[in-house]
Scaffold this motif. Structure first.
Motif, PDB file in Angstrom:
ATOM      1  N   PRO A  32     -88.387  29.911 -65.084  1.00  0.00           N
ATOM      2  CA  PRO A  32     -88.049  31.211 -64.479  1.00  0.00           C
ATOM      3  C   PRO A  32     -88.323  32.386 -65.403  1.00  0.00           C
ATOM      4  N   PHE A  33     -88.627  33.514 -64.781  1.00  0.00           N
ATOM      5  CA  PHE A  33     -88.959  34.719 -65.536  1.00  0.00           C
ATOM      6  C   PHE A  33     -87.804  35.144 -66.429  1.00  0.00           C
ATOM      7  N   HIS A  34     -86.554  35.054 -65.897  1.00  0.00           N
ATOM      8  CA  HIS A  34     -85.428  35.502 -66.722  1.00  0.00           C
ATOM      9  C   HIS A  34     -85.244  34.606 -67.950  1.00  0.00           C
ATOM     10  N   GLY A  35     -85.703  33.360 -67.860  1.00  0.00           N
ATOM     11  CA  GLY A  35     -85.667  32.481 -69.027  1.00  0.00           C
ATOM     12  C   GLY A  35     -86.667  32.895 -70.078  1.00  0.00           C
ATOM     13  N   ARG A  36     -87.808  33.359 -69.637  1.00  0.00           N
ATOM     14  CA  ARG A  36     -88.807  33.840 -70.591  1.00  0.00           C
ATOM     15  C   ARG A  36     -88.319  35.108 -71.291  1.00  0.00           C
ATOM     16  N   VAL A  37     -87.619  35.956 -70.529  1.00  0.00           N
ATOM     17  CA  VAL A  37     -87.007  37.142 -71.148  1.00  0.00           C
ATOM     18  C   VAL A  37     -85.969  36.700 -72.183  1.00  0.00           C
ATOM     19  N   GLY A  38     -85.172  35.689 -71.818  1.00  0.00           N
ATOM     20  CA  GLY A  38     -84.151  35.194 -72.738  1.00  0.00           C
ATOM     21  C   GLY A  38     -84.744  34.646 -74.016  1.00  0.00           C
ATOM     22  N   ILE A  39     -85.778  33.847 -73.906  1.00  0.00           N
ATOM     23  CA  ILE A  39     -86.423  33.299 -75.104  1.00  0.00           C
ATOM     24  C   ILE A  39     -87.001  34.429 -75.949  1.00  0.00           C
ATOM     25  N   GLY A  40     -87.567  35.436 -75.287  1.00  0.00           N
ATOM     26  CA  GLY A  40     -88.098  36.578 -76.032  1.00  0.00           C
ATOM     27  C   GLY A  40     -87.022  37.288 -76.825  1.00  0.00           C
ATOM     28  N   LEU A  41     -85.853  37.477 -76.217  1.00  0.00           N
ATOM     29  CA  LEU A  41     -84.742  38.123 -76.937  1.00  0.00           C
ATOM     30  C   LEU A  41     -84.300  37.290 -78.135  1.00  0.00           C
ATOM     31  N   ILE A  42     -84.245  35.971 -77.959  1.00  0.00           N
ATOM     32  CA  ILE A  42     -83.855  35.098 -79.076  1.00  0.00           C
ATOM     33  C   ILE A  42     -84.882  35.173 -80.200  1.00  0.00           C
ATOM     34  N   VAL A  43     -86.161  35.103 -79.840  1.00  0.00           N
ATOM     35  CA  VAL A  43     -87.235  35.134 -80.837  1.00  0.00           C
ATOM     36  C   VAL A  43     -87.196  36.435 -81.637  1.00  0.00           C
ATOM     37  N   ILE A  44     -86.842  37.521 -80.981  1.00  0.00           N
ATOM     38  CA  ILE A  44     -86.803  38.818 -81.668  1.00  0.00           C
ATOM     39  C   ILE A  44     -85.533  38.977 -82.497  1.00  0.00           C
ATOM     40  N   PHE A  45     -84.371  38.713 -81.875  1.00  0.00           N
ATOM     41  CA  PHE A  45     -83.113  39.106 -82.511  1.00  0.00           C
ATOM     42  C   PHE A  45     -82.525  38.029 -83.423  1.00  0.00           C
TER      43      PHE A  45
ATOM     44  N   GLY B 232     -79.894  36.719 -74.629  1.00  0.00           N
ATOM     45  CA  GLY B 232     -81.056  35.833 -74.572  1.00  0.00           C
ATOM     46  C   GLY B 232     -80.656  34.386 -74.406  1.00  0.00           C
ATOM     47  N   TYR B 233     -79.614  33.969 -75.114  1.00  0.00           N
ATOM     48  CA  TYR B 233     -79.112  32.600 -74.954  1.00  0.00           C
ATOM     49  C   TYR B 233     -78.648  32.369 -73.516  1.00  0.00           C
ATOM     50  N   CYS B 234     -77.872  33.303 -72.974  1.00  0.00           N
ATOM     51  CA  CYS B 234     -77.335  33.149 -71.618  1.00  0.00           C
ATOM     52  C   CYS B 234     -78.459  33.047 -70.587  1.00  0.00           C
ATOM     53  N   LEU B 235     -79.471  33.897 -70.709  1.00  0.00           N
ATOM     54  CA  LEU B 235     -80.589  33.859 -69.770  1.00  0.00           C
ATOM     55  C   LEU B 235     -81.390  32.573 -69.912  1.00  0.00           C
ATOM     56  N   THR B 236     -81.550  32.106 -71.137  1.00  0.00           N
ATOM     57  CA  THR B 236     -82.314  30.885 -71.364  1.00  0.00           C
ATOM     58  C   THR B 236     -81.618  29.666 -70.777  1.00  0.00           C
ATOM     59  N   VAL B 237     -80.320  29.549 -71.013  1.00  0.00           N
ATOM     60  CA  VAL B 237     -79.595  28.390 -70.493  1.00  0.00           C
ATOM     61  C   VAL B 237     -79.519  28.447 -68.972  1.00  0.00           C
ATOM     62  N   SER B 238     -79.476  29.644 -68.400  1.00  0.00           N
ATOM     63  CA  SER B 238     -79.530  29.776 -66.945  1.00  0.00           C
ATOM     64  C   SER B 238     -80.858  29.266 -66.409  1.00  0.00           C
ATOM     65  N   ALA B 239     -81.940  29.608 -67.092  1.00  0.00           N
ATOM     66  CA  ALA B 239     -83.257  29.137 -66.663  1.00  0.00           C
ATOM     67  C   ALA B 239     -83.378  27.622 -66.789  1.00  0.00           C
ATOM     68  N   LEU B 240     -82.823  27.057 -67.850  1.00  0.00           N
ATOM     69  CA  LEU B 240     -82.845  25.596 -68.016  1.00  0.00           C
ATOM     70  C   LEU B 240     -82.073  24.918 -66.880  1.00  0.00           C
ATOM     71  N   THR B 241     -80.980  25.539 -66.454  1.00  0.00           N
ATOM     72  CA  THR B 241     -80.216  25.000 -65.326  1.00  0.00           C
ATOM     73  C   THR B 241     -81.046  25.052 -64.046  1.00  0.00           C
ATOM     74  N   CYS B 242     -81.764  26.153 -63.860  1.00  0.00           N
ATOM     75  CA  CYS B 242     -82.644  26.260 -62.686  1.00  0.00           C
ATOM     76  C   CYS B 242     -83.686  25.149 -62.679  1.00  0.00           C
ATOM     77  N   LEU B 243     -84.236  24.827 -63.831  1.00  0.00           N
ATOM     78  CA  LEU B 243     -85.210  23.742 -63.908  1.00  0.00           C
ATOM     79  C   LEU B 243     -84.576  22.413 -63.526  1.00  0.00           C
TER      80      LEU B 243
END
Length: 293
Positions: free
Chosen positions: A4-17, A51-62
């Motif tokens: 999911p797109f929001h997961g990619r946003v989440g990973i991006g936030l983690i990679v940056i911050f 970023g963590y919250c968005l990423t784990v949400s995307a993993l749940t969607c998968l």
């Protein structure tokens, strides 16, 4: 299913911050402005955990095709709203126990601290609930977790309620010896109240012999605990523990035995969340396990 797109946003936030939260305070240690270092640390915590919250949400969607965020965006935002005052309750109790404190607190005013801390605290419940929902999608969290029933009978709920207030009283009276009760007393007080009022509660699950939500919360919070402690270790500001008797064998800043506190803590925030949403008659959108289990 694509990630999911929001997961990619989440990973991006983690990679940056993630690297910024670890590296920037060290780069600024020679700065003449400790205020600058402290401000960046407070500001950087929220996007990292978002970023963590968005990423784990995307993993749940998968795993299952949807998550709290995609099923009900309003309910997901509500997690952030309720999370901050919920954690302030534990900060208030910590004024008595003094089990943790924040390096860098003195570099900001009380108002700035209240604002920065409240924003950071808003990610606690979304992170735990999101991770717990992800954990609950795995078969190993489902099959073996039906068994002993802890029923919603007056005798059981009254006993829990009395034990909760007794633990809180002992904690306030002798915090040096009874400090672990901070991670149990709130659950023992509030879960019976939720059951009496007809709100969602862990008791409503254990009443059927279903311990899967409790197990998923416990595992989910332990996973969050690992990341909280890891990302905190090289950050600034950061929290430091002063835990009597068990302050040894540290994993990051947290003593090894202290990680056990994350398990009942997950039950406490579950009870806090459902107490608030039940009072405001929002029970139909609040249980992250209902669509899963």
């Amino acid at each position: 299913m694509a990630f999911p797109f929001h997961g990619r946003v989440g990973i991006g936030l983690i990679v940056i911050f993630w690297p910024l939260n670890w590296l920037v305070p060290n780069w600024l240690t020679s700065s003449e402005s400790p205020l600058l270092i402290s401000h960046f640390g407070w500001v950087g915590f929220f996007p990292l955990w978002l970023g963590y919250c968005l990423t784990v949400s995307a993993l749940t969607c998968l795993r299952k095709g949807n998550s709290i965020l995609t099923r009900n965006f309003f309910a997901y935002c509500l997690l952030f709203v309720i999370s901050s005052p919920s954690w302030w309750l534990f900060e208030f109790i910590n004024w008595r126990t003094q089990n943790w404190f924040y390096e860098g607190r003195s570099s900001v005013t009380s108002l700035q601290y209240a604002i920065f801390a409240s924003i950071s605290f808003s990610t606690v419940i979304p992170a735990v609930f999101g991770t717990a929902e992800w954990v609950s999608t795995f078969d190993w969290t489902r099959r073996p977790l039906r068994g002993i029933r802890f029923t919603i009978r007056p005798r059981n709920t009254i006993l829990m309620f009395i034990l909760g207030w007794s633990m809180l009283g002992l904690l306030i009276y002798r915090p040096r010896y009874f400090f672990p009760f901070v991670w149990m007393s709130v659950h023992f007080i509030l879960d019976p109240i939720n059951a009496w009022l007809g709100h969602n509660s862990l008791l409503s699950h254990t009443n059927r012999g279903d311990w899967r939500p409790a197990f998923s919360l416990a595992v989910g919070c332990l996973i969050c605990g690992f990341f909280w402690e890891m990302w905190n270790f090289y950050s600034y500001p950061k929290w430091i523990y002063r835990v009597p008797f068990v302050g040894f064998l540290k994993v990051f800043e947290m003593p090894l035995l202290g990680y056990g506190g994350y398990i009942p803590f997950s039950f406490e925030i579950y009870a806090l969340y459902h107490l608030v949403t039940g009072i405001f008659n929002m029970r139909s959108v609040t249980d992250p396990f209902k669509p899963v289990l």
